[in-house]
Scaffold this motif. Structure first.
Motif: not given
Length: 749
Positions: A280-282, A311-314, A319-320
């Motif tokens: 997870k990312l908070v 968008q940065m993660l994409s 994606y998880d």
């Protein structure tokens, strides 16, 4: 016989000389024709290669690292290019044969140096990478796992480096050679080959692929045909000039084109460890900071933060991760929570390394670089700033303020509205707003007394990551680097609507002339209807008439205030002229009733100015002839507006004729002497006096004695001599004072 032979030889010699002369002239002519614009036509071999150079066909849009490099060289050499298309190997043969002049992307080898010319400087450095399909778990970064695998590679200098690599590790693999990258990558994407040996910076990142290692590197050059030593010299000179005059050109070019390359998704061990240990990312964000970040009425995150994190993660094909957001009113509270590891990322933070160190965070690469605005009162000097208002909950504003005005006193307020109010009320000299917010916030009516100027120091908007969290920092920087250069700036306009509230007063301001016209029309209809219906009643009518007149007087005063608001430099002008006109009317023997009529007529004498453009009325420099002619039309406009009130015809006289002169040289009609309505003659003196005795954008006010001398000199020419004399006496007697405005008991119509 000998004579004939001699003559024949002589004739042949003349023909030969003549031919050579003609050939030389034609050659010079053709040369001048081709190069009349002092440029050379240079033939460039252009092959298709992802990122490096694209658009290798007629009519295609060209782009890429090499293409932009060619264009930059042309700026220094004046070369004009003819592009010759083909595969890499085809074009290399043409370079050897002298059919093309230039070919880019060649590594230097001893064998090639005998065949082609190399400039002194390379056009770049390339690292060679091996990529595989993510689903092929048999292949690892251990070279022995390449055995019996099909490895595709370009048939160029890269192949020698690769052979040395597999020989070193004694790898028995099936090497498939390609003449161009397009075919090689097509087969890799289709699964025809197991591994692709590629130039890491010159190949786009690919879905379901990963980098398994590197096998060498080399400089690559823009090479020249041996037949064109002239081009080689010019190329060397141009490269030297670019290095000296534009030292960041190559690094900027790499950043522009290679941030989307295959190596962009080659995660470091730090990044891999972070991904393996976190699901997870908070994200913490600062509220009340649109367009960057805020919490909407439903309690959800809004602003560009809600777009750029996904968008940065994409960009990184992640994606998880379960992403959540936490809003903060206070910057300090957000910094405390990132220190306590309650959140992973803080947004926004200032890019200053010094202040980031104080907060024990790393700033990411810049997401957005913005300018800031110094906000101050319009009547203040922006160069003399000693006290600045700062929102105590916005650490970014504090850090920027301290950097820009280290000697200034900082006064803290609970929010930005309180800061702006403090500036407006003169409690502080100024405050600082981001240019992303300043324009929309200052459009609000309550801030119309404020102005803003841009500051030179730019501010980087970044993510903040706790010191020590290197894996997340590297991931964030990698993801930010993959943003399109215009991506974040294109998002900000979507989140600025809430910064500006369009009020009823804004509507009036934007449609001022229409509003005044409609108001006058409604006013005339209402008052006329009331007057007609009340005429038949005597005692009661008088009381009601007084009441109506009170409304009428208030409406006229309201219109006068609107007129004065049109031009901030003449604020109060209408009321002063009306007061002076009433005093002069009483001086020359008018009854209080008639003098009150003069007062009310004078209040509207400049109503025509509402139709004059603001940029002309507010101009500080001398008006042009055309601009002055437009200003001179305001009496006509005023007359047209007010002449519709036929119940009181005199009400239009002040507006229509107060610029007529007693000698007939005025405007708009050039009336003379008694042709000018007497009420306009009175207002003319009062108007001229107030204009001289007030400060205007183009000059300071005159001394009282100078004003009176001007009126005396204008007696008989500009002014009615009797009225001019009476006005001077009025001033010298000390009777030119303001009379109570609300004379509602005097019936003047």
């Amino acid at each position: 016989m000998q004579m004939k032979i001699f003559m024949k030889k002589r004739w042949m010699s003349l023909v030969l000389i003549y031919s050579l002369l003609i050939g030389t002239i034609i050659g010079v002519f053709l040369s001048e024709k081709v190069r009349a614009d002092n440029s050379k036509v240079v033939y460039v071999g252009y092959y298709e290669n992802e990122i490096f150079q694209e658009g290798a066909r007629d009519g295609a849009v060209k782009s890429g690292y090499a293409y932009e490099y060619y264009r930059k060289l042309s700026e220094y050499t004046g070369w004009k290019y003819e592009y010759v298309y083909g595969t890499y190997n085809e074009l290399y043969e043409q370079l050897l044969d002298g059919e093309i002049d230039l070919l880019a992307g060649l590594a230097k080898t001893p064998e090639r140096e005998e065949l082609i010319s190399y400039p002194t400087m390379p056009m770049g450095t390339e690292i060679y990478h091996l990529i595989k399909h993510t689903y092929d778990t048999d292949i690892t970064n251990d070279p022995t796992s390449f055995s019996n695998k099909k490895i595709g590679i370009l048939n160029s200098a890269i192949i020698d480096v690769f052979y040395n690599y597999i020989l070193e590790y004694d790898v028995d693999c099936n090497v498939v050679k390609y003449d161009d990258y397009e075919s090689l990558l097509h087969d890799f994407d289709d699964g025809e080959i197991d591994i692709a040996a590629v130039e890491g910076s010159g190949t786009y990142s690919r879905t379901n692929s990963e980098v398994i290692g590197t096998f060498g590197s080399s400089d690559y050059y823009l090479c020249v045909s041996k037949d064109r030593p002239d081009l080689l010299e010019e190329l060397d000179n141009a490269q030297t000039s670019i290095t000296n005059q534009e030292p960041n050109f190559i690094s900027n070019l790499k950043y522009k084109y290679y941030q989307g390359s295959v190596t962009s998704l080659s995660f470091s061990n730090y990044e891999k460890d972070w991904l393996e240990n976190n699901d997870k990312l908070v994200v913490g964000y600062l509220e009340n900071l649109l367009p960057l970040s805020d919490t909407d009425s439903d309690g959800n995150v809004t602003g560009i933060i809600k777009d750029i994190v996904p968008q940065m993660l994409s960009n990184l094909s992640i994606y998880d991760l379960d992403v959540s957001y936490v809003g903060y009113v206070s910057y300090e509270d957000m910094m405390q929570d990132i220190s306590d590891e309650k959140i992973d990322i803080a947004f926004p933070v200032n890019g200053s390394l010094f202040y980031s160190e104080i907060n024990e965070i790393y700033p990411s690469n810049s997401i957005l670089s913005v300018s800031n605005e110094l906000v101050f009162k319009k009547d203040k000097d922006a160069s003399k700033v000693h006290t600045l208002a700062v929102n105590r909950n916005n650490g970014m504003q504090y850090y920027y303020t301290k950097s820009s005005y280290p000697e200034a006193e900082i006064v803290y307020y609970p929010d930005i509205d309180a800061c702006l109010k403090a500036v407006k009320e003169g409690q502080v000299d100024a405050t600082i707003l981001s240019s992303l917010r300043a324009y929309d916030i200052l459009k609000n009516s309550k801030y119309h007394s404020l102005s803003a100027i841009p500051l030179s120091l730019r501010e980087d908007i970044c993510f903040g990551i706790k010191i020590g969290n290197e894996g997340l920092l590297k991931l964030v920087n990698r993801g930010v680097a993959l943003f399109n250069p215009d991506y974040t700036s294109s998002l900000t306009p979507h989140y600025t609507d809430e910064l500006y509230t369009y009020t009823f007063f804004d509507l009036i301001r934007d449609h001022f002339a229409i509003f005044v016209g409609l108001s006058i029309a409604i006013f005339v209809i209402i008052t006329t209807s009331i007057i007609i219906s009340m005429r038949s009643k005597v005692e009661k009518a008088k009381k009601q008439r007084i009441a109506i007149q009170k409304v009428f007087n208030q409406m006229i005063r309201a219109f006068a205030k609107i007129i004065d608001k049109k031009d901030e430099y003449t604020s109060g002008h209408s009321f002063r002229v009306a007061t002076y006109s009433r005093s002069l009317a009483l001086k020359i023997g008018y009854s209080p009733e008639r003098a009150e009529k003069v007062y009310n007529v004078a209040l509207l004498h400049d109503i025509g100015k509402i139709l004059i453009p603001n940029d002309i009325l507010h101009k500080k420099d001398e008006l042009s002839e055309n601009e002055y002619n437009q200003v001179k039309k305001h009496p006509e406009y005023g007359n047209e507006i007010l002449q519709e009130i036929d119940l009181i015809p005199e009400i239009s006289y002040g507006a229509g004729y107060h610029h007529e002169r007693f000698d007939g040289k005025g405007y708009p009609e050039g009336l003379k002497g008694d042709e000018i309505p007497e009420i306009a003659q009175i207002i003319s003196v009062a108007d001229a006096f107030d204009a001289m005795y007030s400060t205007r954008p183009y000059r300071k006010k005159m001394d009282l004695e100078e004003c009176l001398n001007e009126i005396q000199e204008g007696a008989g020419s500009q002014f009615n001599p009797d009225f001019a004399k009476a006005f001077i006496e009025l001033v010298k007697e000390g009777k030119l004072k303001k009379v109570e405005e609300e004379n509602n008991d005097i019936l003047w119509w």
